[in-house]
Design a protein around this motif. Structure first.
Motif, mmCIF file in Angstrom:
data_model
loop_
_atom_site.group_PDB
_atom_site.id
_atom_site.type_symbol
_atom_site.label_atom_id
_atom_site.label_comp_id
_atom_site.label_asym_id
_atom_site.label_seq_id
_atom_site.Cartn_x
_atom_site.Cartn_y
_atom_site.Cartn_z
ATOM 1 N N SER A 1 3.484 7.436 -6.349
ATOM 2 C CA SER A 1 1.882 8.311 -6.706
ATOM 3 C C SER A 1 1.614 9.301 -6.900
ATOM 4 O O SER A 1 1.668 10.890 -7.284
ATOM 5 N N ILE A 2 3.610 9.888 -5.654
ATOM 6 C CA ILE A 2 4.068 11.066 -5.680
ATOM 7 C C ILE A 2 4.879 11.961 -7.165
ATOM 8 O O ILE A 2 5.693 11.074 -7.155
ATOM 9 N N ASP A 3 4.019 13.302 -7.574
ATOM 10 C CA ASP A 3 5.105 13.638 -8.592
ATOM 11 C C ASP A 3 6.817 13.627 -7.593
ATOM 12 O O ASP A 3 7.245 14.726 -6.963
ATOM 13 N N PRO A 4 7.679 12.953 -7.683
ATOM 14 C CA PRO A 4 9.530 12.506 -7.836
ATOM 15 C C PRO A 4 9.611 14.421 -7.723
ATOM 16 O O PRO A 4 10.530 14.993 -7.123
ATOM 17 N N ARG A 5 8.767 15.302 -8.678
ATOM 18 C CA ARG A 5 9.851 16.534 -8.789
ATOM 19 C C ARG A 5 8.796 17.532 -8.200
ATOM 20 O O ARG A 5 9.389 18.799 -7.788
ATOM 21 N N TRP B 1 -11.511 7.273 8.049
ATOM 22 C CA TRP B 1 -11.216 8.128 9.153
ATOM 23 C C TRP B 1 -9.955 9.151 8.377
ATOM 24 O O TRP B 1 -9.709 10.272 7.912
ATOM 25 N N LEU B 2 -8.206 8.247 8.183
ATOM 26 C CA LEU B 2 -7.130 9.264 8.600
ATOM 27 C C LEU B 2 -7.410 9.549 7.414
ATOM 28 O O LEU B 2 -6.929 10.696 6.597
ATOM 29 N N VAL B 3 -7.404 8.756 5.755
ATOM 30 C CA VAL B 3 -7.565 8.319 4.594
ATOM 31 C C VAL B 3 -8.735 9.831 3.855
ATOM 32 O O VAL B 3 -7.970 10.999 3.317
ATOM 33 N N ARG B 4 -9.206 9.571 4.410
ATOM 34 C CA ARG B 4 -10.678 11.119 4.259
ATOM 35 C C ARG B 4 -10.513 12.626 4.911
ATOM 36 O O ARG B 4 -10.233 13.225 3.607
ATOM 37 N N ARG B 5 -9.650 12.358 5.927
ATOM 38 C CA ARG B 5 -8.735 14.166 6.560
ATOM 39 C C ARG B 5 -7.525 14.581 5.703
ATOM 40 O O ARG B 5 -7.585 15.683 5.211
ATOM 41 N N SER B 6 -7.313 13.423 5.252
ATOM 42 C CA SER B 6 -5.858 13.923 4.164
ATOM 43 C C SER B 6 -5.896 14.050 3.450
ATOM 44 O O SER B 6 -5.360 15.036 2.449
ATOM 45 N N ARG B 7 -7.444 13.733 2.367
ATOM 46 C CA ARG B 7 -7.535 14.015 1.210
ATOM 47 C C ARG B 7 -8.145 15.727 0.479
ATOM 48 O O ARG B 7 -8.071 15.955 0.299
ATOM 49 N N GLY B 8 -9.087 16.022 2.244
ATOM 50 C CA GLY B 8 -9.439 17.112 2.572
ATOM 51 C C GLY B 8 -8.053 17.974 2.172
ATOM 52 O O GLY B 8 -8.585 19.338 2.090
ATOM 53 N N LYS B 9 -6.817 17.033 2.919
ATOM 54 C CA LYS B 9 -5.840 18.580 3.090
ATOM 55 C C LYS B 9 -5.305 19.108 1.400
ATOM 56 O O LYS B 9 -4.663 19.709 1.290
ATOM 57 N N THR C 1 7.308 14.311 1.021
ATOM 58 C CA THR C 1 6.686 12.728 0.681
ATOM 59 C C THR C 1 5.513 11.788 1.680
ATOM 60 O O THR C 1 5.096 11.608 1.186
ATOM 61 N N LEU C 2 6.313 12.297 2.830
ATOM 62 C CA LEU C 2 5.758 11.044 3.837
ATOM 63 C C LEU C 2 4.214 11.862 4.069
ATOM 64 O O LEU C 2 2.901 11.187 3.660
ATOM 65 N N PRO C 3 4.079 13.024 4.116
ATOM 66 C CA PRO C 3 2.395 13.720 4.171
ATOM 67 C C PRO C 3 1.736 13.850 2.948
ATOM 68 O O PRO C 3 0.607 13.522 3.353
ATOM 69 N N LEU C 4 2.270 13.586 2.110
ATOM 70 C CA LEU C 4 1.278 13.630 0.431
ATOM 71 C C LEU C 4 1.048 11.343 0.632
ATOM 72 O O LEU C 4 0.266 11.270 0.169
ATOM 73 N N ALA C 5 2.040 10.337 1.613
ATOM 74 C CA ALA C 5 1.551 9.466 1.478
ATOM 75 C C ALA C 5 0.061 8.632 2.238
ATOM 76 O O ALA C 5 0.178 7.627 2.960
ATOM 77 N N ALA D 1 0.854 -1.189 -0.141
ATOM 78 C CA ALA D 1 -0.281 0.427 -0.065
ATOM 79 C C ALA D 1 1.119 1.038 0.032
ATOM 80 O O ALA D 1 0.823 2.301 -0.970
ATOM 81 N N LEU D 2 1.867 1.520 0.945
ATOM 82 C CA LEU D 2 2.479 2.943 0.921
ATOM 83 C C LEU D 2 3.446 2.966 -0.479
ATOM 84 O O LEU D 2 3.680 3.875 -0.803
ATOM 85 N N ARG D 3 4.060 1.574 -0.751
ATOM 86 C CA ARG D 3 5.038 1.497 -2.066
ATOM 87 C C ARG D 3 4.241 2.640 -3.719
ATOM 88 O O ARG D 3 4.759 3.536 -3.844
ATOM 89 N N LEU D 4 2.912 1.975 -3.478
ATOM 90 C CA LEU D 4 1.873 2.660 -4.983
ATOM 91 C C LEU D 4 1.094 3.835 -3.830
ATOM 92 O O LEU D 4 1.283 4.750 -4.679
ATOM 93 N N ALA D 5 1.639 3.996 -2.923
ATOM 94 C CA ALA D 5 1.374 5.841 -2.128
ATOM 95 C C ALA D 5 2.613 6.474 -2.766
ATOM 96 O O ALA D 5 2.558 7.702 -3.433
#
Lengths: 362, 228
Positions: free
Chosen positions: B115-119, B216-224, B139-143, B108-112
């Protein structure tokens, strides 16, 4: 002062570039794939050259022979990426803070309130990047790079993802930065109209090599570069100042060394310096001053050189005072008018051929 | 409603699952990042090794742990003088759970990370952030959504772990008897179906709570961090 002399090897791409420029705005111009972005990435430390040297404002960022290779975070370059690349999880305010906070207060020389005012960011501070328009994102990206107090601002096609009105808006901001902050800018673009408007020093790249470098006015006027300059094709650039506006007809008269040029209304005050780009094919030649023609600009000129092309079309280089103008005419016309070096002629330029896009603020 | 023994089973299960997740997280984040961002010789083999617990029979993993971490095993005998003992201890149950849940967390983490733009990371570098700072601030906050999903899958796997646990640390009430082991024990005792059912229902409730927490965690971070 930006000095670059590097060789870069990528998987299927080899780049050799060398230029030195001491100008407010240095433009790297070339088609996509010509190596412009790779070169800027090398300045930023995101790509490591195989050999060479890079120095900005007297500070050596990379020198292979002395084994100097500063990490990107130590280079103090402000990088504005094509897509802005704002941090999506942070507010505009936090994006702006990011670089500024990492710098000791004593080393910050960019005034935050001034940058925020200059770029009109005040109303955006609380918002998230995904709620911003393309132009707003790019303004925030510029602000973010500036607030890290960089020694040079690198802008990689900052207008590429914007529509025409937003382009004009950001271009105006770039000019403001140049005039207000006195920060050297390396501007990457494949759009000749942007380069014509902004560049003081122009580096033309093609297939990983610098094909021309020098003062923008000289480079833009070189007709041997026509294949690289692309869709704007061959032409010349005239450095001028706004003389008068003709409100009744919506025309502006530009004064340059050698004469005057009438163009459709330019949005600048009298006395302001501007650049006008005139395509070679929009210039025609007459031996005597023609009467009863619609052409607004009839300029006494002297033939400097005649191209040695064998096809139907020939480029004739003229000068008007110290200003160089290129005319693209048929080989038949050259023969019929018996054009030769030193021959006095009249160059005719339709005012309407110099549109708003071809006039930029210098 | 629950007897003292049953409470002990529930708290022990939560303890094992919590440490199972907490124990896999640091290494899981590192492994996932390396797999997402770097190419190196032997990467395929390394990837396969990480996924081994997912495809092996759990009993085999438990047996391997017993051989390696047993009191006389090559690792167990090294750790014993330091006071670290896994064999037949709840810590051993947590270790077994961590290893079984590890591939799920990494996937799951690897996929996350991928999906983060390395730029974005490069942009942060040019703004003056070193690689570690970039990792922890960008990186970590976006994951986080991937982290939440991975941690949930890992937690659920830890909570349900049976084969590796019973093989490695046996089924000791109050020490290594987690929910699945207790349920299994009740099914082996005539007339204890009611207790087995009670604990099964409890398992369902725990899993649902974990799922809700992760959502809940996913939704919270999505909102952000929604991309525009």
């Amino acid at each position: 002062m930006v000095e670059v002399d590097v060789a870069i090897d990528r998987e299927d791409f080899h780049l050799e570039a060398r230029f030195a420029a001491d100008a407010p705005i240095v433009a790297l111009f070339g088609r996509s794939g010509s190596g412009k972005t790779t070169l800027v990435n090398a300045i930023a430390g995101l790509v490591r050259p195989r050999r060479g040297r890079i120095a900005v404002a007297g500070r050596v960022l990379f020198d292979a022979s002395r084994q100097i290779d500063l990490a990107p975070e130590k280079r103090r370059v402000g990088y504005v990426f094509q897509e802005g690349l704002l941090f999506p999880h942070l507010s505009v305010r936090a994006n702006l803070d990011y670089g500024e906070r990492l710098l000791p207060a004593g080393e910050r020389f960019v005034d935050r309130p001034r940058v925020i005012a200059l770029l009109g960011l005040d109303a955006l501070l609380a918002r998230k990047p995904n709620t911003l328009s393309g132009g707003e994102k790019q303004r925030v990206a510029i602000g973010r790079a500036l607030l890290a107090s960089p020694h040079v601002l690198l802008m990689d096609e900052p207008l590429a993802s914007l529509d025409a009105p937003r382009k004009a808006e950001i271009l105006a901001y770039v000019e403001l930065l140049r005039d207000e902050l006195k920060l050297p800018i390396v501007y990457v673009s494949h759009a000749l109209e942007e380069v014509t408007r902004l560049a003081d020093h122009l580096v033309v790249m093609s297939e990983g090599h610098v094909v021309a470098a020098g003062p923008a006015v000289d480079v833009l006027g070189r007709k041997d570069l026509a294949p690289h300059l692309g869709r704007f094709e061959a032409g010349s650039v005239i450095e001028a100042r706004v003389a008068t506006h003709d409100e009744a007809y919506g025309l502006t008269t530009l004064a340059f060394d050698g004469g005057q040029l009438i163009v459709p209304n330019v949005d600048a005050l009298p006395g302001e310096p501007v650049r006008a780009r005139i395509r070679a094919r929009d210039v025609s030649i007459a031996l005597e001053r023609p009467a009863g023609v619609s052409v607004q600009n009839i300029l006494p000129a002297t033939v400097d050189a005649i191209g040695d092309e064998f096809g139907a079309i020939v480029d004739v280089q003229l000068h008007i005072g110290s200003t160089v103008l290129t005319a693209r005419v048929t080989r038949k016309a050259v023969a019929e008018l018996r054009l030769a070096r030193g021959r006095p002629v009249f160059a005719m330029v339709k005012a309407v051929s110099i549109d708003r896009r071809s006039v930029g603020f210098a | 409603m629950l007897s003292a023994d049953e409470w002990r089973v529930v708290t022990l299960s939560l303890q094992v699952a919590f440490w199972g997740v907490a124990g896999s997280l640091p290494l899981g984040i590192a492994v996932a990042y390396v797999l997402a961002r770097f190419d190196f010789p032997g990467k395929t083999l390394f990837d396969a090794f990480v996924h081994l617990p997912l495809v092996l029979p759990p009993v085999v993993v438990g047996f391997a742990l017993l051989v390696l971490f047993g009191r006389n095993g090559p690792i167990g005998s090294l750790l014993a003088p330091l006071g670290i003992v896994f064999a037949f201890k709840w810590t051993g149950a947590a270790l077994a759970a961590a290893i079984m849940g590890f591939p799920l967390l990494v996937r799951a983490l690897r996929l996350a990370f991928e999906s983060i733009d390395p730029r974005l990371e490069r942009a942060a570098r040019t703004l003056g952030a070193g690689p570690w700072r970039v990792f922890f601030t960008i990186t970590l906050p976006l994951a986080i959504p991937g982290l939440a999903t991975g941690a949930l899958l890992c937690f659920a796997r830890c909570l349900g772990e049976f084969g590796a646990t019973i093989t490695f640390v046996s089924n000791i009430p109050g020490e290594t008897q987690t929910l699945p082991l207790a349920i299994y024990t009740y099914t082996q005792v005539p007339g204890a179906d009611a207790q087995a059912l009670k604990l099964s229902i409890l398992s369902v409730i725990l899993s649902l709570v974990a799922l809700a927490a992760s959502e809940w965690l996913v939704r919270r971070s999505r909102g952000k961090s929604a991309h525009g």
